[in-house]
Motif scaffolding. Sequence first.
Motif, PDB file in Angstrom:
ATOM      1  N   GLY A 290       1.002  -1.303  -0.024  1.00  0.00           N
ATOM      2  CA  GLY A 290       0.036   0.155   0.072  1.00  0.00           C
ATOM      3  C   GLY A 290       0.762   1.130  -0.058  1.00  0.00           C
ATOM      4  O   GLY A 290       1.960   1.156  -0.208  1.00  0.00           O
ATOM      5  N   ALA A 291       0.120   2.477   0.262  1.00  0.00           N
ATOM      6  CA  ALA A 291       0.949   3.565   0.392  1.00  0.00           C
ATOM      7  C   ALA A 291       0.321   4.297   1.265  1.00  0.00           C
ATOM      8  O   ALA A 291      -0.862   4.297   1.847  1.00  0.00           O
ATOM      9  N   GLY A 292       1.335   5.297   1.925  1.00  0.00           N
ATOM     10  CA  GLY A 292       0.774   6.203   2.870  1.00  0.00           C
ATOM     11  C   GLY A 292       1.185   7.606   2.695  1.00  0.00           C
ATOM     12  O   GLY A 292       2.052   7.947   2.020  1.00  0.00           O
ATOM     13  N   TRP A 293       0.894   8.435   3.534  1.00  0.00           N
ATOM     14  CA  TRP A 293       0.894  10.087   3.360  1.00  0.00           C
ATOM     15  C   TRP A 293       2.138  10.428   4.413  1.00  0.00           C
ATOM     16  O   TRP A 293       1.972  10.088   5.801  1.00  0.00           O
ATOM     17  N   VAL A 294       2.993  11.218   3.959  1.00  0.00           N
ATOM     18  CA  VAL A 294       4.063  11.869   4.913  1.00  0.00           C
ATOM     19  C   VAL A 294       4.311  13.185   4.416  1.00  0.00           C
ATOM     20  O   VAL A 294       4.387  13.564   3.103  1.00  0.00           O
ATOM     21  N   PRO A 295       4.599  14.121   5.331  1.00  0.00           N
ATOM     22  CA  PRO A 295       4.957  15.504   5.042  1.00  0.00           C
ATOM     23  C   PRO A 295       6.099  15.617   4.596  1.00  0.00           C
ATOM     24  O   PRO A 295       7.135  15.221   4.861  1.00  0.00           O
ATOM     25  N   SER A 296       6.259  16.333   3.270  1.00  0.00           N
ATOM     26  CA  SER A 296       7.396  16.659   2.358  1.00  0.00           C
ATOM     27  C   SER A 296       7.888  17.908   2.768  1.00  0.00           C
ATOM     28  O   SER A 296       8.971  18.305   2.557  1.00  0.00           O
ATOM     29  N   ARG A 297       6.879  18.745   2.957  1.00  0.00           N
ATOM     30  CA  ARG A 297       7.320  20.473   3.254  1.00  0.00           C
ATOM     31  C   ARG A 297       6.474  20.945   3.818  1.00  0.00           C
ATOM     32  O   ARG A 297       5.228  20.591   4.007  1.00  0.00           O
ATOM     33  N   VAL A 298       6.942  21.883   4.865  1.00  0.00           N
ATOM     34  CA  VAL A 298       6.131  22.812   5.770  1.00  0.00           C
ATOM     35  C   VAL A 298       6.517  24.217   5.431  1.00  0.00           C
ATOM     36  O   VAL A 298       7.590  24.499   5.446  1.00  0.00           O
ATOM     37  N   ILE A 299       5.396  24.851   5.096  1.00  0.00           N
ATOM     38  CA  ILE A 299       5.585  26.347   4.921  1.00  0.00           C
ATOM     39  C   ILE A 299       4.930  27.184   6.135  1.00  0.00           C
ATOM     40  O   ILE A 299       3.837  27.289   6.108  1.00  0.00           O
ATOM     41  N   CYS A 300       5.777  27.904   6.590  1.00  0.00           N
ATOM     42  CA  CYS A 300       5.521  29.056   7.794  1.00  0.00           C
ATOM     43  C   CYS A 300       4.805  30.112   6.970  1.00  0.00           C
ATOM     44  O   CYS A 300       5.273  31.011   6.653  1.00  0.00           O
TER      45      CYS A 300
END
Length: 439
Positions: A290-300
């Motif tokens: 399967g596949a899961g979601w991971v944070p790749s970038r955070v913009i403040c």
Amino acid sequence: MASPPRRRVSPPALPDEMVEEILLRLPTDEPACLLRVSLVCKAWGSAVSHPSFRRRLHDLHRTPPVLGFLHNWRNQHIPRFIPTTASSFSLAAPNYSSWQALDCRHGRALFLSKGQGTRELLVWEPITGAQQRVPVPAAFESDFPTAAVFCAADGCDHVDCLGGPFRVVFIFAVELDTDDVDEDVMSAYVYSSETGTWGEPVVLPDQIASFTYYASVLVGNSLLYFLSDGEEIQEYDLARHSLTVFDAPDNSFEQKFNLMLGENGELVVSESINGRLILWSRELSGGTGGAGWVPSRVICLENILPNDALVDSVHVMGFAEGANSIFLSTVAGLFMIELQSDRVRKVCDDHGFCNLIPVVGFYTPLSRDERQNLPPSSIEEAGVEDVGDLEKKFDQAQQLFDKGFNAIKEGDFVNDYECVCYDLHFRFSCFGKRCSGGW
């Protein structure tokens, strides 16, 4: 005895190649510049309207500008097309009371007709004004479908594919009543402009969804992604003619997601939480298939948006494919962010948009042949009765300009002023309303 007055000698004309090099370097995010240039003389008009000019613009500038966006907000005081350019600019988009905007890509925008009559789709080229109507599939009954339009030319780089073949992917869900048993079914159809027909559908049972707020995203050349109101993601594989559904990232904050592309062209889901914009990427899970979601970038967002924009929640309203930009709706108005540079620009004060479909591309004025092929609705928007009248007014304007230029050489500035005024009047009445929205 006084010597006779010396006549002013005109400087030698610039070579055509040098003129084109200069015109190529005009700001691409100010399309009114090229419009005005095209009205200076026939030679310049022919140069900027030639098909090769748009390709040279792409080769030089690479990233196309965001010209503006379409929306479905029912407000008569807000135009259907809202420009994002620095200079005044407008496009005669289909009327919001008759057509619902669905998608825009590869120089084409897609609309669905409203009302209880015969339903149909409309493919509209914002740059040329060309239109083509497409009947919906016979099985279509849903009130909240989604669709995507894209170029179908083999090997096309989509720099100048206007007027070429295209396809439409149309997805909708209906509740079927068979043998007194209600069954939810989602269907995906593909239309080809080359054959003028819809292909056989791919069907997913036990799937129901409404599509109101979001446009599609094209990943590579074969994967289209859609986001339903229930925040499920539909993946349509063009190569395999298959339709699958999977969930967006877990959302405990009840903030709306939106779809976009990542730095490497992969599917990304954006989410705004407490002054931060989180971009989620999908990764394969080890050993599970399967596949899961991971944070790749955070913009403040606190670092790039004004303080009054963060008083209330912030929502991502749209993603501009090709320009790598997003639109954020805030209480202080609508902002556009270029993701590569984090450059922010306020587009307008309004913030009540329920959906937003960016229009991306290099704008070049129409050639005479293209003006002759304008649909009747575009001619009416231009303020002339027919194509013949359009050509007649253009020729009158050119004659006045030539007369004014000759008056300048003779030092007759009074006649020069009158000729130029009438010249601009003719040109604006023919082109200003449709193309530039005013000077």
